[in-house]
Design a protein around this motif. Structure first.
Motif, PDB file in Angstrom:
ATOM      1  N   GLN A  96      38.143  21.494  37.415  1.00  0.00           N
ATOM      2  CA  GLN A  96      39.307  21.387  38.300  1.00  0.00           C
ATOM      3  C   GLN A  96      38.905  20.757  39.632  1.00  0.00           C
ATOM      4  O   GLN A  96      39.669  19.970  40.210  1.00  0.00           O
ATOM      5  CB  GLN A  96      39.915  22.769  38.530  1.00  0.00           C
ATOM      6  CG  GLN A  96      40.609  23.347  37.313  1.00  0.00           C
ATOM      7  CD  GLN A  96      40.958  24.817  37.474  1.00  0.00           C
ATOM      8  OE1 GLN A  96      40.940  25.358  38.575  1.00  0.00           O
ATOM      9  NE2 GLN A  96      41.265  25.478  36.365  1.00  0.00           N
ATOM     10  N   ASP A  99      38.711  17.051  39.079  1.00  0.00           N
ATOM     11  CA  ASP A  99      40.050  16.453  39.064  1.00  0.00           C
ATOM     12  C   ASP A  99      40.588  16.306  40.482  1.00  0.00           C
ATOM     13  O   ASP A  99      41.175  15.268  40.836  1.00  0.00           O
ATOM     14  CB  ASP A  99      41.005  17.314  38.235  1.00  0.00           C
ATOM     15  CG  ASP A  99      41.065  16.893  36.783  1.00  0.00           C
ATOM     16  OD1 ASP A  99      40.177  16.124  36.358  1.00  0.00           O
ATOM     17  OD2 ASP A  99      41.987  17.321  36.064  1.00  0.00           O
ATOM     18  N   ALA A 100      40.399  17.338  41.287  1.00  0.00           N
ATOM     19  CA  ALA A 100      40.896  17.276  42.658  1.00  0.00           C
ATOM     20  C   ALA A 100      40.206  16.166  43.446  1.00  0.00           C
ATOM     21  O   ALA A 100      40.851  15.451  44.229  1.00  0.00           O
ATOM     22  CB  ALA A 100      40.686  18.629  43.347  1.00  0.00           C
ATOM     23  N   GLN A 106      45.818  18.071  40.487  1.00  0.00           N
ATOM     24  CA  GLN A 106      45.614  18.500  39.106  1.00  0.00           C
ATOM     25  C   GLN A 106      46.608  17.767  38.206  1.00  0.00           C
ATOM     26  O   GLN A 106      47.720  18.255  37.962  1.00  0.00           O
ATOM     27  CB  GLN A 106      45.785  20.023  38.978  1.00  0.00           C
ATOM     28  CG  GLN A 106      44.803  20.839  39.793  1.00  0.00           C
ATOM     29  CD  GLN A 106      43.372  20.601  39.370  1.00  0.00           C
ATOM     30  OE1 GLN A 106      43.063  20.502  38.180  1.00  0.00           O
ATOM     31  NE2 GLN A 106      42.466  20.496  40.340  1.00  0.00           N
ATOM     32  N   PRO A 177      43.358  23.618  30.613  1.00  0.00           N
ATOM     33  CA  PRO A 177      44.596  23.989  31.310  1.00  0.00           C
ATOM     34  C   PRO A 177      45.475  24.940  30.511  1.00  0.00           C
ATOM     35  O   PRO A 177      46.242  25.712  31.107  1.00  0.00           O
ATOM     36  CB  PRO A 177      45.300  22.638  31.520  1.00  0.00           C
ATOM     37  CG  PRO A 177      44.232  21.616  31.410  1.00  0.00           C
ATOM     38  CD  PRO A 177      43.215  22.161  30.460  1.00  0.00           C
ATOM     39  N   TYR A 255      42.162  18.740  31.025  1.00  0.00           N
ATOM     40  CA  TYR A 255      42.134  18.189  32.380  1.00  0.00           C
ATOM     41  C   TYR A 255      41.986  16.678  32.294  1.00  0.00           C
ATOM     42  O   TYR A 255      41.525  16.137  31.277  1.00  0.00           O
ATOM     43  CB  TYR A 255      40.970  18.791  33.170  1.00  0.00           C
ATOM     44  CG  TYR A 255      41.014  20.298  33.284  1.00  0.00           C
ATOM     45  CD1 TYR A 255      41.980  20.928  34.066  1.00  0.00           C
ATOM     46  CD2 TYR A 255      40.096  21.093  32.612  1.00  0.00           C
ATOM     47  CE1 TYR A 255      42.027  22.311  34.168  1.00  0.00           C
ATOM     48  CE2 TYR A 255      40.135  22.480  32.711  1.00  0.00           C
ATOM     49  CZ  TYR A 255      41.097  23.084  33.484  1.00  0.00           C
ATOM     50  OH  TYR A 255      41.150  24.448  33.585  1.00  0.00           O
TER      51      TYR A 255
END
Length: 304
Positions: A96, A99-100, A106, A177, A255
């Motif tokens: 995560q 991804d950020a 997200q 997710p 993700y």
């Protein structure tokens, strides 16, 4: 060819995977792990025996070249046990964070919120479901149009994508997710294909197998490898592959980093299979009439 035949590249891939995961189970799994190790040792023995045969026609030829792909559903089910031997953690917060950093948020949460259209969602979920057809279509297709050697090379690419993904799952399990975020609601959640795909995953998924996306890695490897053998298969399969790739993130199955690394892995294994100096001894050259030919160590020199 007189004497015993040498193993095909697919045999070496399979023996390597079963050997590594069998060793992991033995070192970290206690008594249950010893049972897995024993099963893997028996499978390796069976593969060694199989390597002495080399049917190249009909159903036996298809199975001989691609049996490792056929084993992957059972190996996938084993992963939820294997990764618990190694660690009790899931590394979702790490992914995560990636991804950020890469996307400023997200995407697996935001994409369906930005595009909450039922027809669009259904198309992408159909693409995700098409995974179950893309790999078989690529394998059978190249066998029908280019023969055993082309099937073997394509199967090596698909198997490599699966096995590398599975090894990452073992040491770096990520739940995904679907476990971390709330499910998609509203009109999208009432879609027929949405319910179908999520229902399948509820009954047949192994936790800890999100990073990278093996769906994308294996199916894209199949599309690229099949296209390398016969361009018609690439153009036939690339559209559902694109829908699958977007759908994995849109449907909150993976993700965005899972999808990106899965795609890169697919390209890497195809390069390993078709590139110069291939470590798998699957070195291709262009033949005059049948596209790509091979001088794989396991191939019979009497054939083309």
């Amino acid at each position: 060819m007189s004497g015993r035949r040498k193993p095909l590249a697919i045999d070496r891939l399979a023996i390597g995977y079963f050997g590594v995961t069998g060793l992991v189970a033995l070192l970290f799994g206690g008594l249950p792990g010893a049972g897995i190790t024993t099963a893997h040792a028996l499978i390796i023995f069976g593969i060694i025996r199989l390597a002495s045969s080399d049917p190249r026609a009909g159903l036996r030829g298809v199975i001989r070249a691609s049996y490792a792909v056929l084993l992957t559903p059972a190996l996938y089910a084993e992963l939820a046990v294997l990764n618990r031997f190694v660690t009790q953690r899931y590394f979702d917060t790490t992914v995560q964070g990636w991804d950020a950093a890469m996307f400023g948020g997200q995407p697996s949460m935001e994409l369906s919120t930005l595009l909450p259209w039922l027809p669009f969602s259904e198309v992408l979920h159909l693409g995700y479901f098409a995974y179950y057809a893309i790999v078989p279509a690529a394998l059978i297709g190249v066998y029908r149009t280019r023969g055993f050697d082309a099937l073997h090379r394509t199967a090596c690419a698909v198997t490599g994508a699966f096995f590398v993904s599975y090894l990452i799952f073992t040491f770096f399990p990520v739940a995904g997710p679907r476990y971390e975020f709330v499910r998609i609601g509203g009109e999208i959640g009432d879609g027929t294909l949405y319910r179908l795909v999520h229902g399948i995953l509820e009954t047949g998924s192994s936790k800890g197998t999100a990073f990278p996306s093996s769906h994308i890695a294996a199916s894209l490897a199949a599309v690229v490898a099949a296209g390398r053998e016969d361009a018609r298969w690439f153009w036939l399969l690339i559209v559902p592959e694109i829908a699958l790739t977007i759908g994995t993130v849109y449907g909150r199955f993976h993700y965005a980093a899972d999808a990106l690394v899965g795609a890169l892995l697919a390209l890497a294994v195809c390069l390993a299979v078709y590139g110069p100096g291939s470590g798998l001894a699957v070195r291709a050259t262009h033949g005059p009439s049948h596209g790509i030919r091979t001088d794989d160590l396991g191939d019979d020199p009497r054939e083309g």
